[in-house]
Scaffold this active site. Structure first.
Site, mmCIF file in Angstrom:
data_model
loop_
_atom_site.group_PDB
_atom_site.id
_atom_site.type_symbol
_atom_site.label_atom_id
_atom_site.label_comp_id
_atom_site.label_asym_id
_atom_site.label_seq_id
_atom_site.Cartn_x
_atom_site.Cartn_y
_atom_site.Cartn_z
ATOM 1 N N GLN A 71 0.823 -1.215 0.000
ATOM 2 C CA GLN A 71 0.000 0.000 0.000
ATOM 3 C C GLN A 71 0.858 1.266 0.000
ATOM 4 O O GLN A 71 0.468 2.290 0.569
ATOM 5 C CB GLN A 71 -0.960 -0.009 1.191
ATOM 6 C CG GLN A 71 -2.172 -0.895 0.980
ATOM 7 C CD GLN A 71 -2.977 -0.483 -0.255
ATOM 8 O OE1 GLN A 71 -3.130 0.694 -0.559
ATOM 9 N NE2 GLN A 71 -3.499 -1.470 -0.980
ATOM 10 N N SER A 72 2.036 1.206 -0.601
ATOM 11 C CA SER A 72 2.951 2.357 -0.585
ATOM 12 C C SER A 72 2.382 3.575 -1.312
ATOM 13 O O SER A 72 2.012 3.504 -2.490
ATOM 14 C CB SER A 72 4.268 1.939 -1.249
ATOM 15 O OG SER A 72 5.047 3.079 -1.538
ATOM 16 N N ASN A 73 2.344 4.697 -0.588
ATOM 17 C CA ASN A 73 1.943 5.965 -1.210
ATOM 18 C C ASN A 73 3.050 6.473 -2.116
ATOM 19 O O ASN A 73 2.806 7.103 -3.136
ATOM 20 C CB ASN A 73 1.657 7.014 -0.126
ATOM 21 C CG ASN A 73 0.572 6.544 0.818
ATOM 22 O OD1 ASN A 73 -0.550 6.306 0.386
ATOM 23 N ND2 ASN A 73 0.900 6.389 2.097
ATOM 24 N N CYS A 75 5.118 4.637 -3.895
ATOM 25 C CA CYS A 75 5.085 3.927 -5.176
ATOM 26 C C CYS A 75 3.976 4.478 -6.069
ATOM 27 O O CYS A 75 4.164 4.669 -7.270
ATOM 28 C CB CYS A 75 4.904 2.423 -4.949
ATOM 29 S SG CYS A 75 6.407 1.658 -4.289
#
Ligand SMILES: Cc1ncc(COP(=O)(O)O)c(C=O)c1O
Length: 320
Positions: A71-73, A75
């Site tokens: 859930q990387s913001n 990325c």
């Protein structure tokens, strides 16, 4: 300073949290809306990416490679920035592909990123392997470290402090303390360097999201390294030491990305009193620190720096 590739809508608003301050019954609270930087749902990484993308283009790269959590913001914003700059984006995500993509992962896919899964500890290694494969195909990869936290990316937060100091002058708002979520470090490192350069004299308190107090290898040492490497990239004479960094390690909860009472309460209070959405991993935790201190009557005039991330809410429905 290195070149800048414009991506963000700046300046982001600086606003009072009038209803929430009244509800908590303490001194005034303010918010800096970096959730509104504008690039595919915005967030703090957009400011860093303005410098990282410019550097990638200067190096004639054609593929951006970075890594993060599922859930990387970071990325998601990198995938969007790549599209804007006409570059391909390759992401290395920790874990394995879920049955149905949601939140940031869904957005990564919509933005056309190529996604590779690996164990969390192998992400940096996997990026290097993929970079090598891309080079063999005759292309030029540009590797962005996790969170975009290096001397190039953190320039974005040095300039964010210049922006804030100008807003403070224009609005008469004078926060004694800035509270911000801190994880890979580029945001806080850039802010502390920017505070020295542009004359913000209040305290900058990082709420550690995932790093415990690690003795001599402490996070403060890493933060000072990022800030000093940023000063070198910008060719300014100022230097910082680990003692320039203030961290609170009291909000690690049950670990990275695990939502507890602190995050749930903070998200609900901000949503219901201000109509502003926090995220479950970073800003929910960091704003939770303000709520706890406010309840204990232990804070002065405080600026909460909203770093974005609400797209992840959709992947955390069950926990919220
Ligand atoms: C929403 C949000 N807030 C805060 C952070 C922490 O910023 P940094 O990694 O620069 O410490 C991140 C990124 O990791 C993030 O996505």
């Amino acid at each position: 300073m290195t070149n800048r590739y414009m991506l963000a809508q700046l300046p982001t608003p600086l606003e009072p949290l009038t209803r929430l301050s009244a509800f908590l019954g303490g001194p005034p609270l303010y918010i800096k809306r970096d959730d509104q930087t504008g690039l595919a749902f915005g967030g703090n990484k957009t400011r860093k990416l303005e410098f990282l993308i410019a550097d990638a283009l200067a190096q004639k790269a054609d593929v951006l490679l970075t890594a993060g959590a599922a859930q990387s913001n970071h990325c998601r914003q990198t995938a969007a920035a790549a599209v804007r700059a006409g570059l391909k984006c390759v992401l290395v995500l920790g874990g394995s592909a879920p049955g149905s993509p949601n939140g940031n992962l869904l957005l990564d896919q919509l933005l056309g990123a190529e996604i590779h899964w690996t164990e969390r500890e192998r992400r940096a290694e996997r990026m290097e392997e993929l970079a090598e494969e891309i080079r063999k195909e005759g292309k030029r990869p540009y590797v962005i470290p996790i969170g975009g936290s290096n001397g190039v990316g953190a320039q974005g937060y040095v300039l964010a402090m210049q922006e804030l100091v100008a807003q403070i002058k224009n609005t008469g708002i004078h926060p004694d303390t800035i509270v911000v979520a801190s994880s890979s470090g580029g945001t806080q490192a850039g802010m502390v360097l920017g505070a020295k350069l542009y004359g913000y004299e209040g305290k900058i308190l990082g709420i550690s999201i995932d790093k415990g107090d690690r003795g001599p290898e402490r996070y403060e040492v890493e933060l000072a390294e990022i800030a000093n490497s940023t000063a070198e990239v910008m060719e300014v004479d100022v230097r910082v030491t680990p003692e320039d960094f203030f961290l609170d390690y009291g909000y690690l909860g049950d670990g990275y990305g695990i939502v507890g009472f602190t995050e749930r309460e903070a998200i609900a209070l901000m949503a219901r009193h201000e109509g502003i959405l926090l995220d479950p991993v970073y800003t929910g935790r960091a704003f939770g620190a303000i709520v706890k201190n406010a309840k204990a009557g232990m804070y002065g005039s405080t600026l909460f720096w909203h770093t974005g991330g609400a797209a992840a809410l959709f992947a955390y429905g069950k926990d919220l």
